[in-house]
Design a protein around this motif. Structure first.
Motif, PDB file in Angstrom:
ATOM      1  N   GLN A  69     -12.330   1.612  -6.224  1.00  0.00           N
ATOM      2  CA  GLN A  69     -11.542   1.153  -7.366  1.00  0.00           C
ATOM      3  C   GLN A  69     -10.192   1.883  -7.421  1.00  0.00           C
ATOM      4  O   GLN A  69     -10.073   3.018  -6.978  1.00  0.00           O
ATOM      5  CB  GLN A  69     -12.323   1.428  -8.654  1.00  0.00           C
ATOM      6  CG  GLN A  69     -11.736   0.836  -9.921  1.00  0.00           C
ATOM      7  CD  GLN A  69     -12.553   1.228 -11.137  1.00  0.00           C
ATOM      8  OE1 GLN A  69     -12.652   2.399 -11.476  1.00  0.00           O
ATOM      9  NE2 GLN A  69     -13.163   0.236 -11.782  1.00  0.00           N
ATOM     10  N   ILE A  70      -9.187   1.183  -7.927  1.00  0.00           N
ATOM     11  CA  ILE A  70      -7.913   1.833  -8.252  1.00  0.00           C
ATOM     12  C   ILE A  70      -7.677   1.716  -9.756  1.00  0.00           C
ATOM     13  O   ILE A  70      -7.980   0.689 -10.366  1.00  0.00           O
ATOM     14  CB  ILE A  70      -6.731   1.230  -7.464  1.00  0.00           C
ATOM     15  CG1 ILE A  70      -6.556  -0.264  -7.756  1.00  0.00           C
ATOM     16  CG2 ILE A  70      -6.905   1.467  -5.966  1.00  0.00           C
ATOM     17  CD1 ILE A  70      -5.298  -0.873  -7.161  1.00  0.00           C
TER      18      ILE A  70
ATOM     19  N   ILE B 113      -6.938   5.312  -4.319  1.00  0.00           N
ATOM     20  CA  ILE B 113      -8.265   4.745  -4.040  1.00  0.00           C
ATOM     21  C   ILE B 113      -9.330   5.800  -4.303  1.00  0.00           C
ATOM     22  O   ILE B 113      -9.271   6.914  -3.772  1.00  0.00           O
ATOM     23  CB  ILE B 113      -8.371   4.272  -2.573  1.00  0.00           C
ATOM     24  CG1 ILE B 113      -7.328   3.192  -2.264  1.00  0.00           C
ATOM     25  CG2 ILE B 113      -9.786   3.762  -2.275  1.00  0.00           C
ATOM     26  CD1 ILE B 113      -7.249   2.835  -0.788  1.00  0.00           C
ATOM     27  N   GLN B 114     -10.325   5.429  -5.107  1.00  0.00           N
ATOM     28  CA  GLN B 114     -11.456   6.300  -5.378  1.00  0.00           C
ATOM     29  C   GLN B 114     -12.725   5.449  -5.415  1.00  0.00           C
ATOM     30  O   GLN B 114     -12.729   4.369  -6.012  1.00  0.00           O
ATOM     31  CB  GLN B 114     -11.304   7.007  -6.739  1.00  0.00           C
ATOM     32  CG  GLN B 114     -10.164   8.005  -6.833  1.00  0.00           C
ATOM     33  CD  GLN B 114     -10.483   9.317  -6.150  1.00  0.00           C
ATOM     34  OE1 GLN B 114     -11.640   9.618  -5.880  1.00  0.00           O
ATOM     35  NE2 GLN B 114      -9.455  10.109  -5.856  1.00  0.00           N
TER      36      GLN B 114
ATOM     37  N   GLN C 115      -2.290  -5.047  -2.300  1.00  0.00           N
ATOM     38  CA  GLN C 115      -2.817  -4.960  -3.661  1.00  0.00           C
ATOM     39  C   GLN C 115      -2.888  -3.521  -4.130  1.00  0.00           C
ATOM     40  O   GLN C 115      -2.591  -3.223  -5.287  1.00  0.00           O
ATOM     41  CB  GLN C 115      -4.189  -5.635  -3.726  1.00  0.00           C
ATOM     42  CG  GLN C 115      -4.099  -7.143  -3.552  1.00  0.00           C
ATOM     43  CD  GLN C 115      -5.450  -7.823  -3.448  1.00  0.00           C
ATOM     44  OE1 GLN C 115      -6.433  -7.204  -3.044  1.00  0.00           O
ATOM     45  NE2 GLN C 115      -5.508  -9.099  -3.788  1.00  0.00           N
ATOM     46  N   ARG C 116      -3.285  -2.626  -3.235  1.00  0.00           N
ATOM     47  CA  ARG C 116      -3.300  -1.207  -3.604  1.00  0.00           C
ATOM     48  C   ARG C 116      -1.893  -0.684  -3.827  1.00  0.00           C
ATOM     49  O   ARG C 116      -1.614   0.045  -4.777  1.00  0.00           O
ATOM     50  CB  ARG C 116      -4.021  -0.410  -2.510  1.00  0.00           C
ATOM     51  CG  ARG C 116      -4.123   1.083  -2.774  1.00  0.00           C
ATOM     52  CD  ARG C 116      -2.993   1.864  -2.124  1.00  0.00           C
ATOM     53  NE  ARG C 116      -2.875   1.580  -0.710  1.00  0.00           N
ATOM     54  CZ  ARG C 116      -1.769   1.795  -0.005  1.00  0.00           C
ATOM     55  NH1 ARG C 116      -0.663   2.257  -0.585  1.00  0.00           N
ATOM     56  NH2 ARG C 116      -1.723   1.503   1.281  1.00  0.00           N
TER      57      ARG C 116
ATOM     58  N   GLU D  46     -12.983   8.495   1.238  1.00  0.00           N
ATOM     59  CA  GLU D  46     -12.259   8.738   2.477  1.00  0.00           C
ATOM     60  C   GLU D  46     -12.398   7.560   3.429  1.00  0.00           C
ATOM     61  O   GLU D  46     -11.453   7.221   4.139  1.00  0.00           O
ATOM     62  CB  GLU D  46     -12.763  10.016   3.146  1.00  0.00           C
ATOM     63  CG  GLU D  46     -12.025  10.379   4.436  1.00  0.00           C
ATOM     64  CD  GLU D  46     -10.514  10.465   4.278  1.00  0.00           C
ATOM     65  OE1 GLU D  46      -9.798  10.167   5.262  1.00  0.00           O
ATOM     66  OE2 GLU D  46     -10.034  10.831   3.172  1.00  0.00           O
ATOM     67  N   GLY D  47     -13.560   6.914   3.444  1.00  0.00           N
ATOM     68  CA  GLY D  47     -13.752   5.770   4.333  1.00  0.00           C
ATOM     69  C   GLY D  47     -12.809   4.630   4.011  1.00  0.00           C
ATOM     70  O   GLY D  47     -12.183   4.050   4.915  1.00  0.00           O
TER      71      GLY D  47
END
Length: 340
Positions: free
Chosen positions: A12-13, A22-23, A53-54, A317-318
């Motif tokens: 999710q952001i 990103i998390q 989008q991010r 991280e992935g």
């Protein structure tokens, strides 16, 4: 729905920005409403749109769960969703073209953008194929309908989408020219069916190399269409590469968005420019079902073979690494997130 957990992991952001927004967090598992389906995710596909989008090229409301395609097993359906209406039921394996939400353990999607998988197509292969396959297929049928004998140039021919465009262009009878940045990528494009591959960079004049292949004189030399996912760095050269009445299909921003240009730029060769978006070709249920069935048929018949660059975990991280790797333009083939 008693076996469905209350929460799940999802990428999710909370705001748009650099990769560190990103998390992977614990978020509620949604419940399907009218015309919706919930499936337990097995694989999700990574696409350049995820980086747009991010990063904010495409403005979105936040919080937002990233990911635009995924596959899995149906665990719940909403009102009006059954085999008679959409062709699948609880327990069936499906693929979904989602408007976000795919990098999650459970995906809520529109029933009309979800399709049951053939028995001989795995969820991994379907996640590799769906969005880039639909993009390639609709673009070579509608953005510029490829005809037998045409010369077609695929910029970045060894990427996930590029390899599919090469295969489909060859399937429909074109003389296929690809561009890549390395000899290793050139070998991949050749294996996919490219008749010629040009290594760009250094002092290479791609237009001149194309003219050697196509022949012709003046404005009647060059290719009938360019499919360009690179964007800013190759856009101006595309106009030189095209022959009279050619089509420039700009389909990505790997090097940044293309700059504005004056329509008069099209006049010297009566060129056409399109910036198509997949969703507008599969907007209706009939369109989505028609093209997914055709795509799965082409894959089964061997017209399309799949290439996977790597699998990544559903971790912070992935998911961040998928975007680093994709943005580096050093990948070849599809990036997948393995979720179950």
């Amino acid at each position: 729905m008693s076996s469905i957990p209350a929460t799940q992991k999802a990428a999710q952001i909370l705001e748009q920005g650099d990769i560190d927004v990103i998390q992977v967090r614990e978020v509620p598992v949604p419940k399907p409403g009218k015309g919706q389906v919930l499936y337990k995710t097995e694989y999700a596909g990574v696409n350049f749109i995820d980086t747009y989008q991010r990063g904010g090229i495409y403005k979105l409301p936040t919080p937002y769960i990233l990911g635009n395609e995924s596959t899995g097993v149906v665990v719940a359906v909403g009102e009006g969703v059954d085999e008679s209406t959409y062709g699948y039921k609880v327990g069936d394996r499906v693929a979904g073209y989602t408007a976000g939400g795919s990098f999650a353990e459970y995906v809520l999607n529109k029933a009309e953008k979800t399709v049951k998988l053939p028995d001989d197509l795995s969820t991994k292969d379907a996640a590799t194929l769906l969005v880039q396959g639909l993009t390639a297929l609709t673009f070579v049928k509608e953005a510029h309908e490829i005809k037998k004998g045409e010369y077609i140039l695929i910029q970045a021919a060894a990427g996930g989408l590029g390899l599919l465009l090469v295969q489909l262009a060859k399937h429909y009878g074109a003389h296929v020219i690809g561009t890549t940045s390395t000899a290793e990528k050139a070998a991949l494009a050749k294996a996919a069916g490219a008749d010629h591959v040009i290594l760009y960079g250094g002092d290479v004049n791609v237009a001149e190399e194309v003219y050697k292949i196509t022949g012709g004189e003046g404005i009647d030399r060059g290719v009938h269409a360019v499919f360009d996912g690179v964007g800013k760095d190759t856009f101006d050269a595309d106009f030189d590469i095209l022959r009279r009445k050619g089509s420039l299909i700009t389909l990505g921003n790997a090097s940044g968005p293309v700059p504005p240009f004056a329509p008069l730029k099209l006049g010297p060769k009566n060129l056409k420019v399109a910036r198509p978006v997949l969703n507008q070709y599969v907007h209706t249920l009939d369109e989505f079902q028609y093209y997914t069935k055709e795509l799965f048929k082409l894959q089964k018949e061997g017209a399309i073979t799949l290439s996977v660059h790597g699998e990544y975990e559903l971790t912070t991280e992935g998911i961040r690494q998928t975007q680093r790797d994709l943005s580096s333009r050093k990948t070849s083939g599809k990036l997948l997130v393995k979720i179950a």
